[in-house]
Structure formats: structure tokens, C-alpha cells
Design an enzyme around this catalytic site. Structure first.
Site, PDB file in Angstrom:
ATOM      1  N   SER A  52       0.824  -1.204   0.000  1.00 17.60           N
ATOM      2  CA  SER A  52       0.000   0.000   0.000  1.00 17.60           C
ATOM      3  C   SER A  52       0.861   1.258   0.000  1.00 17.60           C
ATOM      4  CB  SER A  52      -0.924   0.004   1.219  1.00 17.60           C
ATOM      5  OG  SER A  52      -1.891  -1.013   1.108  1.00 17.60           O
ATOM      6  N   GLU A  88      -4.203  -3.416  -6.996  1.00 18.09           N
ATOM      7  CA  GLU A  88      -4.415  -2.056  -7.525  1.00 18.09           C
ATOM      8  C   GLU A  88      -4.922  -1.156  -6.408  1.00 18.09           C
ATOM      9  OE1 GLU A  88      -4.073  -0.147 -10.204  1.00 18.09           O
ATOM     10  OE2 GLU A  88      -3.111  -1.578 -11.542  1.00 18.09           O
ATOM     11  N   ARG A 103     -35.095 -23.484 -11.823  1.00 13.03           N
ATOM     12  CA  ARG A 103     -34.969 -24.370 -10.678  1.00 13.03           C
ATOM     13  C   ARG A 103     -36.148 -24.171  -9.722  1.00 13.03           C
ATOM     14  NH1 ARG A 103     -32.221 -28.872  -8.713  1.00 13.03           N
ATOM     15  NH2 ARG A 103     -32.068 -28.722  -6.464  1.00 13.03           N
TER      16      ARG A 103
END
Lengths: 654, 654
Positions: free
Chosen positions: A138, A418, A304
Site C-alpha cells: 500500500s 491495484e 430451478r
């Protein structure tokens, strides 16, 4: 099937890029293969990434002079389409053309472009983006790798001083990369000039590590098996002077340093700012994966069936259950909002990066803030929603053949790469607190907390697209909240901005109060939860405003009407999720708060018949969904229904 | 390291079983191996499961007469300890001895016990538990497999009528199982008698499928690679009459059916009720995995540093950040509460299953309800917390070598197996609505909604352990809420039970109102969100009461004091999470609601120094954690700190 008006609204400005991807990548050739080993997956993805169509996808992000498209927005959308197909493929391509190629474009100069860009575009030169270190992910401004200039040899000495400084989690490093853009502390003339980047060969033509370079393998991961993440260490590796990517900082042969940006911190964050596209792409990719998961879960929930209704023979479709709707439809509404917000973000990226003349610093900071906030919110939304979709398929959702395990495992890393989401939201909050004046793309966390606390200002809301429309809607809301219809869009907008503004004002007050009497670290840390709420409230507002603007742009009346209902659901379910805050601050009365819950349930009922239509509009090719249950379940249900008569005709004992 | 008083409190009544596991399974031999292929993992787990110590772990759950321990509680705790070690190992063992062996014990009679139990305990006979079908997972009463008796041959004909009726996700089926307990609709004399179970050979001595049996492989899954889940289909397979597990239903040679329980539905749910241990074990295993993840994240957060504080050289430990504490410490407090609640549940299981005389139906239903509720809450808590822990490690959390990917992938299925969580919470709510009178262990969802709506009664809170203590605490709370200290335990208890009671009353009112004028399906479906909230509020109260009882039992004064603070954090963070409801119903004033958030932050500050101690008390052997970063990060941080001086001594440019 599908609602073309709806699809058009979602496809947006870069519809041609989306259409091209659906056509060029059609069929099963590029689709993820469940259950591969690490080696199989790496081999397949390494092969496929070289088969990707160059135009418009890969080339879009590169300068026209080198065969590119000069279309940064299109490049972000092309990456999102790859993510719709397979996340390993997207990340592998993103490393090669986005991070590696993008860094050479943005941080390098003509000599680097001339020498490498064509080979990068063609994938003849595969590369890495070596920024993160084991010890600093970081806080990249504090990287420990050094690159020290020696005027005697006119070369740099690139060095990894200890294990925590090795480059880690580097895509393309473990297997395919030949060069790397390496970030390190530039030292010349006995002084540090902060982090810069160099182009460094890491493997020779035979694929062996270059002298002084040690390459490690990060080994098996939770997901993204097709991406060969690895570790790079440098033992006094000699790097020629001209391999410094020198757009923002030059070292003369005699070692003299010069830069158009004097301040080291400012320069560093300006450099990082040019790489903002990576963050934009990760957020968009997370939402693409979310759309895949929702398409699977909603279509499965249509066919379903489980538990018969009283007095009825046929069992009930899962999508008819309120709890199922609460999970899937609210997530779907949020995904719509995020898709419009992402479209707006990509447009902002495009405008900033194609603008003539000097960079507009304010717009650049605002872009970075939006990218950070939407990346965090989209990736967390993906993690939660894909999990919910996997549970919505029951045991079937746990089988690799039904795709959801892959979607879940692959997207997981997006919450921390990122930029760690928590750190990114702090960046957003800091931008709001300082009006972007000095926030840069800074991930410096707490370092300048005192500064921030002193600089905070009265808040002025930045409006997103469709500024005037939104102001009109807000202004049109009659005075007393209790009299306004729950579906009044102006009231939604006012509620969202009220929350943001009040949270921000409160944070400012608390920071100012703390600045007078606390340790610098505690000033910020004691309000960290509050500050993160500010950022989340800000992103909520951006998303709602983008949703409103997106509806306004929609031409088809039926699509527009449906989107308005979806936006109602997004707005009211968001207010419902924060009803604690609204009640605490007397923005909602208890009766109105309860009425919102009832209205959300009412909207779910209204939208139930449109669930399939809403996912069809994502226009994801069936092959890309790669879900066995979607192919097999309809036939199974039909056969079961046909057979049921026999069993159910047998009388029961009692 | 560690706080023995705290560990003792957590180890609880079956501390000897926990100690035995820590000793018998010490070292790395049984520890999960990251990055294995499916085949490698299946092979290893298949081998290891046969090496597990029989006593006290495996044998605990079996009758003493067959070499077992007659200790159902100990058996659940032993399974939880396996889960602490490796989840594939736990599930593989759980299938063999819990589900397969447990069904033979509970549903079979002496002839089955004599013939098979010793071989089952020794793992010479490996078996499957074949209940779930592709088409019916939650609604097991509606299984489509049939088993039809023919008095002419005195055999049953076991048959899979269509693909949706194949047995699916069956552990031990794809590779190792030789027999299976197969659940099917019993038909004799042209009548159906509901679902029963048969012992059916599925493979011969050479491991080939038996005639008429088709065995499929569920292939790669999200996790639990070591468990060979598969599919079983039966094409008119002949099953001898005596292979019916006939404790609850007998078929005479002439085909006459008899049973001690006349009503088919009641019989079926009585049979299911005897198998409740599986659900107890899954909840406990989820919490065991949560404890592993929290231990890793908290220890990492102690050594890992990021971003320097203003004016300081050394970076800040992750655990010092408020946002980190909000994530990890609140999850830790909840995990403590759940551990005490699980201990109480295991005790209840033990008492019910070792009681002399006829089954106490009320206590059995209450046990089933508790098992269902705590299974749902513990597995969702695991999913959320493990995800948070993986994010707390940043990129390192994504690497298989750091264990979290395995914990996450393996536990994921727990939210939907042994009962889908949403369906289980409905069962809990239904029990509360009817006072357990007719709720059975029923997963019948909506079938008898009208009935339930008519039968709902005025609510009476069932108290958990330490009844009198809790009543005393509640009674001691002074009248006005606003004057009570935020840490008053009686006030916490009152707030929790008030929420449960008011939600339940409201659900009753709405069901009654709906019963008069709605379609049967809509009566329940329109309030499904409300009904699920009732169940969650009920579990919250059970957990808090168990926490209080656990503290009361704790002997060590220091441990007791620390636990009280942890319980404060659990109680107040839970109230904070539901502040919307409390404000809506005027159980909190806005100022008091804000004060709760401040108090939670204050408690986090107080508990920050105890984070490591709190995870140490889980007493998980280091080898079992199997996390590379915990081994390497301390050394890396030390080396980095030693080297930093050099780099930081270099003057910066500006």
C-alpha cells in the site's frame, strides 16, 4: 430474448468495442476451463493471450503513431470485456498491455516508445510491472529497492537490500516476462529523489534469469491460476542510464538530476496518476464478473424449483421467493447503478487522457478519487454478490463446472490489488476533505494527517454528469420529507447528498477538534471509521447520479421506464441499508423508515417478472457463461415434471 | 504466550477431547497441503483418514457395545478438532463415521449393527450417505428415487427414474465408498410410505460399480478437494429385504408395512432428527475454521507494519488501525460468543442423545432448532470473517501458502450443505411460531404455511443455560433505558430479547392478517424477510445468553474480566448493527445510538492490547495454522528495520 433498449443503455458510449469483443471472441475458444492444474492454466492463458485480436482491444490504449488506437476509454472497456470472458485472461492481458505497456507509454519518452512499443503490442516482448514489494504494497512511496547512479560507468545499480524489498505478486514474472518496469528509489549524487521506474531485462532469449536477477514463483493462489505471479530480486544489477523511464525525471551523464516537477512527493503521485487506468479496469472487471454471476443465478432461479406451494403440484421457482429476490434483485439494481457509474468514470478517464494542453490537476485528482472509490465499491460488491449467487445455486454452486467457484476465486484479489480497498477509500475521503487541493493520488495514509486536519474546508458537492438535471430534481422536492412520494427521484438524490454532506461536515468537525489535543496518529485514527463512511456515502451518491444520467440518456421508452424502477430499488434499498444513520440524524421518522422497507418489497414484486430481462440485457454470450447447470437444468426439470405423475399417482399410506 | 484461564473457558466440557486431538494429531503429518491437484488431494486424504486415531475421536460417537465411546458430545467436539486441522479431513471423516456410520446406528437395528459397525469404525468398510438428489436438496421429503418391495422375491427394487433423481454431491462416492445408505420413497403394496433408508453395496471388492449402479464424479469443486464427491444412479437394483434400515419402519416378508410412528411426515422428520449431529458438527467446524483465520490475521497484524506515523520512523502495526480493529476484533468477539453457544448446543445434543427412556419431543425439536440456527449463523460468520482475514493480509492473503485461500474455499460449501442456511432459518422461525409443537425438523418450507399461520401462539421466550442468572440480570435493569450504563449486561440481554420478541409478535400479527385474505403461498412469502429476521434475532439472543453463562462458569478472575469486555463488545456491536431496527421501534434514542458507536470504539481501544492473547486462547498448534507468512514475516520485519537506517540516512532532494 433480451431488451435491446436496455442493452443499448448499458453498452453505452463504447458499444462498438463491446460488440467487437462479442464477435471476435465468440464461441468457447477463449473460455475458462474448470479444474485445470496451475501449469495447464498458465500454459493455456499464455498461449491465448497472444491470440487476442489486436484491434480494437489491445491496440486501443496505445498511441496512434505506434499502431495504437489512441482510445484510452475504449481500452478500458475492451479489458472489461475480457473480464466478462475470463479473469485470468484479463489480468494477463492487463499486465502486458495495461501495466507494463502502459507504464512505458506514460513514464517513458520517445526513445523507449520507438524501441519497444511495437514489440509490446505484438506480444513479442512480454513484460512485468514490478512495483509492489513484499514489505510495501500500500505504501509504495516507501519502496526499499534502490537504483543508484554511477557517473563513472554512466549506469545505475539496481539493488534489493533485503527480503522484504523483493518485488512480489508480479504478474508475468514467474514464467513469461522478458523485461520489467521496475520501481525503485532513485539515488544520484548521494541524494534520494524518490521512486522512479526503469526498464530492466529480467530473462534472456532462452528464458533464463539475467545475471543478478533472482526469480521466484508465488505458487498456487486462491484464483487467477493462469497468471504467473512471481518474485523478483536484484543483486546489484547494472542498468544503462537510458533505461530510466525519464518523462518525469532525468539523470544527466554526470549524475545531475532534473525534473519538470520539483517536489518529490508531487512528482511521484503525478507519475502514479498517469497509471490510473489500471484501477479503472479492475473496478470494471469486478462488475463484469458480477454480471456473469448474476446472469447465472437469475437464469437458474427461473428454472430451478423447490418446495410445492400448498395445494399445488408443481414446485415453486426460486426467483419467486422473497428472500431470493432480496438477495438477487437488490444486487442486480446495484450492479446496474455501478455499470452506469463505471461508464461515466471511463468517459472521465478518456477526456482527461485525450485532452490537449497541460493536465488539469483538479480534474486529474477528481478522476483518481472516482477511480479509487468505484474500484473499492465495485470489488466489494463483486465479492459479496458472487458469494450470494454461488449460495443461490446450492450445492451446484460449489462445482467448478458451474463457473461460480472460478468467478469467486478469481475476483477475490481485486479487493486488495491495484490498491487495498480500505486505503483507497481513505484516499477518496482525503480528496473530499481537502477539495482535492493537495490529496494527489496519494496513498500516504496518515503521514500528513495534521496537514489534512488543518486544511479541511467547508464542503461543496461536486456534481457528476447531468448536473443541471440533478439540481432540477433536487430543487423540485417539496419541503417536508414526510409528504414526498417514496419514489421521488429528487428526494432520493437529496437523501444521498444529505448523508454525504453531513458525514463529511462531522468528520471535519471531529478532525479539527482532535488536531488541537491529540497525537498526530490518533487525530486521524480515532475517526477512521467515520472517514471511511464519508467515502462510501460519496460513492453512493456518485452511483445514483450516474444512474439518473444513464436513464436520461436512454432513448427507448420501455427501457427507460424499467430502468427508473430499478433505480428506485437501488435508491431505496441503499437508504434502507443506512436507515440507522438516517433515523439517528432524524432524516427519517420511524413510520417512514418502515414504509421504505415495505416499498422495497413492493418494488421486488413489480420487478420479479423482469428479472430475466434485466440479466439478458448484459448480453453475455451463453458460451462465456460456461455454466453446466444452465445447459442441463431446464431439461432435468422437464423430465422430472413428466415423470412426477407416475410417482405422485401412487397413493400415500395415511 | 496464552492465557490458560481463557483457554480453559473455551475448551469447556470436552477439554479432554480437545487436548487428545492436539497431542495425537500434533506436527505436520495431517496438515493441509496447498496447491495439490484433485487426485493428489483425494489420495492423501483417503490415506490419512484411515490413520486417524480411533480413540477418543472416531469411536466417541458409536455405541459402547461395538467398541465405541457412547459419547455423542465428544464425537462432535472431535470432529470440530479435525476441522481445526484440515476441512477435507473433517468432511471425509464426517461422511464415513458421522453420516454413513451415524445413519446405520440411528436408523438401523441390531442386525445391521452386528454386521457392519465394527468394519465401519475401522474404515474397512467405507460408505456414503446418499440422500441429496440433483433435483431435491432442501426438500428431501420429495426425493424421487423409489424403492419398491416385491413380496414374490422378497426384495426391493431401487430405482432412479430420471436424471434429476440421481444422488448428487455424495461424499465418498467418486472414489472410496463400497456401500451407501440410500434414501428413497418406500413403496409396498401399491402405496407410498415416504422416505426411508437402505444399506446398498455400490462397489465390489475390486472397486468396480455394482451391477445397475452408475457412479459419476462431481469433479473439481471450489474447495474440499480431498473429498471425492460423486453421483449415484440406480437402474432397478435389487436390494434384499433385510437391508432396509428398519428402526422406524418395517416391511414384513408379505409386504405389510408397519412403524411405531403412524404419520409419514412425522416419521420422516423423526428419522431426520436422529441425524442432527451432522448439522451440529458443520456449525462447529465453521467456527473452528474462523478461529484459524482470525489467529492468522491477528498475529500477522501484530508484526506487519504499513505507513509511518507523522514524525516517526517506524511504521504502524496493522492492528493499531481502528478499521482493522473494527473488522478483526468485532469478528473475534462474535467468534467467542459463538464458541460458547456451540458448546451449549453440543451439551444439549449429548443430553438428548444419552437420555434414558422415550425421546422428549419438545427438547428434540428445540435441539434441532438450535442446531439449525447456529449452523446458519456460524457458517455465514465464517464466510464473512475468513474473507475479511484474507483481505487483512493483503496480497499475501491470496497465496495458497498462507492458508487463507484454503480455509475460504473449503468452508464456503457449509452455507448450503447440511441444510441451506435460508431454509434452516425458516425452520428456526417456524419452531418459534408454533412453540415447536408441530415444526418437526421440517424443511418443508411453505407447504403448511396456512397451518402455521393458524397455529401461531403468543410467544414465550425459551431460556438457555443459566436461566436464573439471566433473569436476575434482566430484572435488575432500572426502568428507563437512557439511564442504564451501556455496559449493563442485563440491559444487553433485555435489548436482545426485546428485539426477538417484538419481531416475533409482529410476524405473528402479519401472518394472521395475511391468512384471511391471501393465496396460501403469499401468506408466508410476503413476510419471508421478516420471518428470517426473527430467526436471526433468536440466534443472537441464544449466543449472548451462552456467552453470559460461559463467563459465569469461568474460574480465573483475569480471564473472567477480559471475557466480560469481549461480551460487551459482542453485545454492543450487535445492537449497533441493528440500530436501524432499535431506532425505528424507539428502543434507542438517537443520542444513545450514537453513544453506542462511541462505546464500541472505546472497547476496541481497551481490547487492542489483548488481541494476541484472545487468539492464543484458541490454542491452535502453530503447525496446524500452516501459514508461511506467520513464519517469515517477523524475520522480514526485523531485517527491514535493521536495513532502514542506511536508506533513510541518504538525504532527500528537496
Amino acid at each position: 430474448m433480451g431488451n435491446l433498449g436496455l442493452q443499448e443503455a448499458l453498452d453505452g458510449r463504447w458499444a462498438h468495442v463491446r460488440r467487437a469483443a462479442r464477435e471476435q471472441l465468440a464461441g468457447t475458444h477463449f473460455v475458462a476451463v474448470p479444474g485445470e492444474t496451475l501449469e495447464q492454466s498458465r500454459e493455456r492463458i499464455s498461449r491465448l493471450v497472444r491470440e487476442l485480436p489486436v484491434d480494437p482491444g489491445i491496440a486501443a490504449g496505445f498511441p496512434i503513431a505506434y499502431g495504437g488506437g489512441g482510445d484510452p476509454g475504449g481500452s478500458a472497456v475492451a479489458a472489461e470485456m475480457l473480464a466478462q470472458l475470463d479473469l485470468s485472461l484479463m489480468v494477463k492481458a492487463g499486465v502486458q498491455w495495461g501495466l507494463f505497456g502502459g507504464a512505458v507509454v506514460a513514464l517513458g519518452t520517445a526513445k523507449h516508445h520507438d524501441a519497444y512499443l511495437r514489440d509490446i503490442i505484438s506480444a513479442d516482448l512480454m513484460g512485468c510491472f514490478a512495483m509492489t514489494e513484499t514489505g510495501h504494497g500500500s505504501d509504495v512511496q516507501q519502496l526499499r529497492t534502490t537504483c543508484t547512479y554511477d557517473p563513472g560507468t554512466q549506469t545505475f545499480d539496481l539493488h534489493t537490500p533485503h527480503e522484504a524489498a523483493r518485488k512480489d505478486y508480479i504478474g508475468n514474472a514467474a514464467r513469461d516476462g522478458r523485461m520489467a518496469v521496475v520501481f525503485a528509489q532513485l539515488i544520484t549524487g548521494g541524494r534520494r529523489y524518490g521512486v522512479h521506474a526503469w526498464l530492466v531485462p529480467v530473462r534472456d532469449d532462452q528464458g533464463r534469469p539475467m545475471p543478478g536477477v533472482t526469480i521466484g514463483d508465488d505458487g498456487p493462489k486462491a484464483g487467477l491460476l493462469g497468471v504467473d505471479n512471481g518474485r523478483l530480486s536484484f543483486d546489484h544489477v547494472t542498468v544503462p542510464r537510458e533505461m530510466l523511464l525519464d518523462r518525469y525525471g532525468q539523470v544527466a551523464p554526470d549524475g545531475t538530476y532534473s525534473s519538470p516537477i520539483e517536489n518529490d512527493t508531487r512528482r511521484f503521485f503525478t507519475m502514479l496518476g498517469t497509471l490510473v487506468r489500471g484501477r479503472v479496469v479492475v473496478g470494471g472487471s469486478a462488475s463484469a464478473a458480477t454480471r456473469s454471476a448474476l446472469t447465472i443465478a437469475v437464469r437458474y432461479g427461473e428454472v430451478r424449483r423447490q418446495f410445492a406451494a400448498p395445494g399445488e403440484h408443481r414446485e415453486i421457482a426460486l426467483n419467486d421467493y422473497l428472500a431470493h429476490q432480496r438477495t438477487l434483485l437488490i444486487a442486480l439494481a446495484t450492479t446496474y447503478g455501478l455499470s452506469f457509474a463505471q461508464e461515466e468514470l471511463v468517459s472521465a478517464l478518456h477526456e482527461v487522457q485525450t485532452a490537449d494542453g497541460p493536465v488539469d490537476e483538479h480534474r486529474q485528482r477528481e478522476l483518481e478519487s472516482r477511480a479509487a472509490g468505484l474500484k473499492a465499491v465495485q470489488t466489494w460488491h463483486a465479492t459479496r454478490t458472487i458469494q450470494a449467487c454461488r449460495e443461490a445455486l446450492g450445492g451446484a454452486g460449489y462445482l467448478a463446472e458451474n463457473r461460480l467457484p472460478g468467478l469467486k476465486a478469481d475476483t477475490d484479489v481485486f479487493t486488495t490489488f491495484e490498491g487495498d480497498n480500505t486505503v483507497l477509500l481513505q484516499l477518496v475521503a482525503k480528496g473530499l476533505l481537502t477539495g482535492y487541493r493537495d490529496a494527489f493520488g496519494s496513498l500516504d495514509g496518515w503521514g500528513r494527517a495534521t496537514f489534512v486536519a488543518e486544511q479541511v474546508r467547508e464542503m461543496v458537492l461536486e456534481r457528476t454528469a447531468a448536473r443541471s438535471l440533478i439540481q432540477r430534481l433536487v430543487d423540485a422536492v417539496p419541503g417536508r420529507d414526510d409528504e414526498v412520494a417514496l419514489t421521488d427521484r429528487g428526494w432520493h438524490l437529496r437523501m444521498f447528498e444529505d448523508r454525504e454532506k453531513h458525514l463529511l461536515d462531522g468528520a471535519i468537525r471531529r478532525l479539527r477538534k482532535g488536531a488541537a489535543r491529540k497525537r498526530p496518529f490518533d487525530i486521524f485514527n480515532d475517526v477512521q471509521d467515520h472517514v471511511l463512511e464519508v467515502a462510501l456515502a460519496h460513492v453512493d451518491r456518485i452511483v445514483l447520479e450516474a444512474f439518473v444520467a444513464g436513464i436520461e440518456r436512454t432513448a427507448d421508452p420501455a427501457a427507460k421506464e424499467l430502468l427508473a424502477k430499478v433505480a428506485d430499488l437501488y435508491a431505496l434499498s441503499t437508504i434502507e441499508a443506512h436507515k440507522g444513520w438516517y433515523l439517528e440524524h432524524q432524516r427519517l421518522t420511524p413510520p417512514r423508515s418502515k414504509a421504505i422497507t415495505a416499498k422495497v418489497n413492493d418494488l421486488l414484486k413489480q420487478l420479479r417478472p423482469h428479472m430475466a430481462e434485466l440479466v439478458d440485457a448484459f448480453a453475455i454470450p451463453d458460451e462465456w457463461l460456461a455454466c453446466a447447470a444452465l445447459r442441463e437444468e431446464p431439461a432435468r426439470q422437464a423430465t422430472m415434471t413428466a415423470h412426477d405423475d407416475e410417482l405422485l399417482a401412487t397413493p400415500v399410506s395415511a
